[in-house]
Design an enzyme around this catalytic site. Sequence first.
Site, mmCIF file in Angstrom:
data_model
loop_
_atom_site.group_PDB
_atom_site.id
_atom_site.type_symbol
_atom_site.label_atom_id
_atom_site.label_comp_id
_atom_site.label_asym_id
_atom_site.label_seq_id
_atom_site.Cartn_x
_atom_site.Cartn_y
_atom_site.Cartn_z
ATOM 1 N N ASP A 247 -1.584 -4.830 7.797
ATOM 2 C CA ASP A 247 -0.130 -6.100 7.656
ATOM 3 C C ASP A 247 -1.032 -7.495 8.259
ATOM 4 O OD1 ASP A 247 2.336 -6.466 6.660
ATOM 5 O OD2 ASP A 247 2.823 -5.203 8.850
HETATM 6 C C1 BGC Z 1 5.203 -6.432 5.916
HETATM 7 C C2 BGC Z 1 4.535 -5.884 5.315
HETATM 8 C C3 BGC Z 1 4.576 -6.500 3.785
HETATM 9 C C4 BGC Z 1 3.352 -7.698 4.625
HETATM 10 C C5 BGC Z 1 3.248 -8.189 2.612
HETATM 11 C C6 BGC Z 1 4.991 -8.169 6.330
HETATM 12 O O1 BGC Z 1 5.252 -8.897 6.977
HETATM 13 O O2 BGC Z 1 5.550 -6.335 7.581
HETATM 14 O O3 BGC Z 1 5.703 -4.236 5.117
HETATM 15 O O4 BGC Z 1 4.288 -5.463 3.045
HETATM 16 O O5 BGC Z 1 4.572 -8.716 4.873
HETATM 17 O O6 BGC Z 1 4.594 -8.978 2.252
#
Ligand code: BGC
Length: 706
Positions: A247
């Site tokens: 993540d």
């Molecule tokens: C989120 C993810 C997301 C990623 C990219 C993170 O803050 O938890 O679900 O895909 O950002 O935007």
Amino acid sequence: MKDEKNNNTNIKNEEMKQYAQHLLSKLTLEEKIGMIHGAQLFQTAGVKRLGIPPLKMSDGPMGVRQEFFPSEWKAVGNQDDFVTYLPCNSAVASSWNRNIAYEVGSVLGEEARGRGKDIILGPGVNMKRSPLCGRNFEYFSEDPYLAGELAAAYIRGVQNWDVAACVKHFAANNQETQRLWVDVEIDEESLREIYFPAFYDAVKKGGVFTVMGAYNKVYGEHSCQSEFLLNEVLRKEWGFDGVIISDWGGVHDTEAAARSQLDIEMSVTNDFDDYYMANPLLEKIKAGEISIETVDQKVERILILMQKLKMIHKEAVGERKSGAYNTPQHRKTALEAARESVVLLKNERQILPIKKEKQTRILLIGENARQLHANGGGSAEIKALYEISPLMGMKNQLGGNAEIAFVQGYCSDETKQEQQETNWQEKSLENGGGSMIQHENPKLAEKRRKLREEALQLAADYDTVIFVGGLDHTHDCEGNDRPDMKLPYEQDLLIQKLLEVRKDLIIVMLAGSPVEMKSWIHQADTVVWSWYAGMEGGNALAEVLLGKVNPSGKLPETFYKTHSDCSAHAVGTFAETTSVAYREGSYVGYRYQDKYQVEPEFCFGHGLSYTTFVYADARLDMENQKICCTVENTGNYDGSEVVQVYVRTEGSKFFQELKGFEKVFVKAGEKEEVSIVMERIDKDALYCIGSSSRDIRLMVSWEKGC
Ligand code: BGC
């Protein structure tokens, strides 16, 4: 569970591996390192001289997100990145329809391809442990079986377009408060019974190409670099050989990340060369502290993924499909999915569907009748080509032949919405990346009193009055958990007062997670639930209210009377900042409510229809592992019913568990045979067939005869 891999894929995999190794032998260490971390906010580095492109990613899951500058959390502001806005995953789950999940996934995949993306960052399959988690609208269910079945279909739909789905966030990512640091204390059995299966199904049944790690820790280890989660479970036990992506900002240590099974590190900062798996890793390899093989394995998996997506080695893997976005077919799917997601919670005096004679003068009250929701919620935000609100939907349906009036009735806290718009993702690593939202500004009381008065005065004057309230993305939002399930903006008071003047008030709740209804639900006869249902949501809702579509959605989660009835709060802890105790174990959602006899407001699987279904003739088909029954439509409307199978086994710790379901369309006055394929049928189990978890119509077991 059946493994769907066949020999052909294995042979192909072998060829892909050989080709990956061939490329690997030509890559320099620096080039390899470039491929395993973000070189931009949403993409890795390619290697031009060898024809290796970068991997381009985008959020998900309600559509393909707008374009951002490569190293700045600022939308580019293009005119060509408007997209189809799909119903959120809670809505998809409400359909209890695998075909709908597949079609929605397919739209997402085709649009991602159309926008030139390789990986779409979804679906989210985390379990809804508590109704207060701010990201619940992105997730399917509290039930692992329902979530797993739908996610697998959804993933197949996405990947049919030579785009990788990225199932997220592995694992036990169930709160936003301190999401970067919180440690999940849970026994392993519960992880395996509740929190893992949807991921397992995504891997095994969905064949997902990529997995995203979670922000939180499990057993003290950050999920994105966890030996237990990524190596022991995902790779070794489940045999997942695809790509694991962190993540954004989920990596915290070079050595741990490099040695773990993580393949790509992504983050929210723009110091790309300083990411843990960038220069710091390069230096450690050069110093001999980490072996180059650890990097080679990661790069090899990335090169295999690129072949699966037909990005490289085209002479062997074939031409990549081209995608498209904003097609009429996509809008049709968005509408279909939205229709099937509407849940009729209560219809005691059959006020719905709205009778012809009650359609001349209609009053809609409530901010959510006109509010657009696409552009909110965090990384799931969508720059929608358009979005039909409930108000527009009603006007669309009734043309100019009816008077359709609107009053606001209540107002949201606009300052909060503005605050949310200033880019949150850039700052998302601060303060542990998540908090509890505060109760709202009491200063708005006077304004709301006036809005309420206005609505109450008008309410008496119309044929039909529809209240459309609920939540918005200041509540259903990444980075926030709700403090409780209460309706914001003094809506309870407004609804209570409206019910005093209009007993026939139609209440529509539009939200991404359940709300407390106890202060008015007993006075209300008519309640409809709509999720963030995508660009066609308002049309779908209006069709349901007017009877053009017979509702068939069922709740994919328990609607508690209040959040403290939920096991995460009653037994465990939630929204703690350092560690959170999942003391409730596997008793999540209806599993807890059933076992400990806690009455929900609306139970798991609940959802009414304008018609009535009679179930009969239950049989076990041991040979084909099926449960069969007939469903007769005894009312006046054609309609679809979700037949649910709950298994009760003596000695089991659960009262019952969902283990099968099928949605069937039955014309008025007709009868259909339904057969539900089960993963297994046990001789000592009792199979309860019902219209919800608490409306069991038939029971059958091997002993009682088939
Ligand atoms: C989120 C993810 C997301 C990623 C990219 C993170 O803050 O938890 O679900 O895909 O950002 O935007």
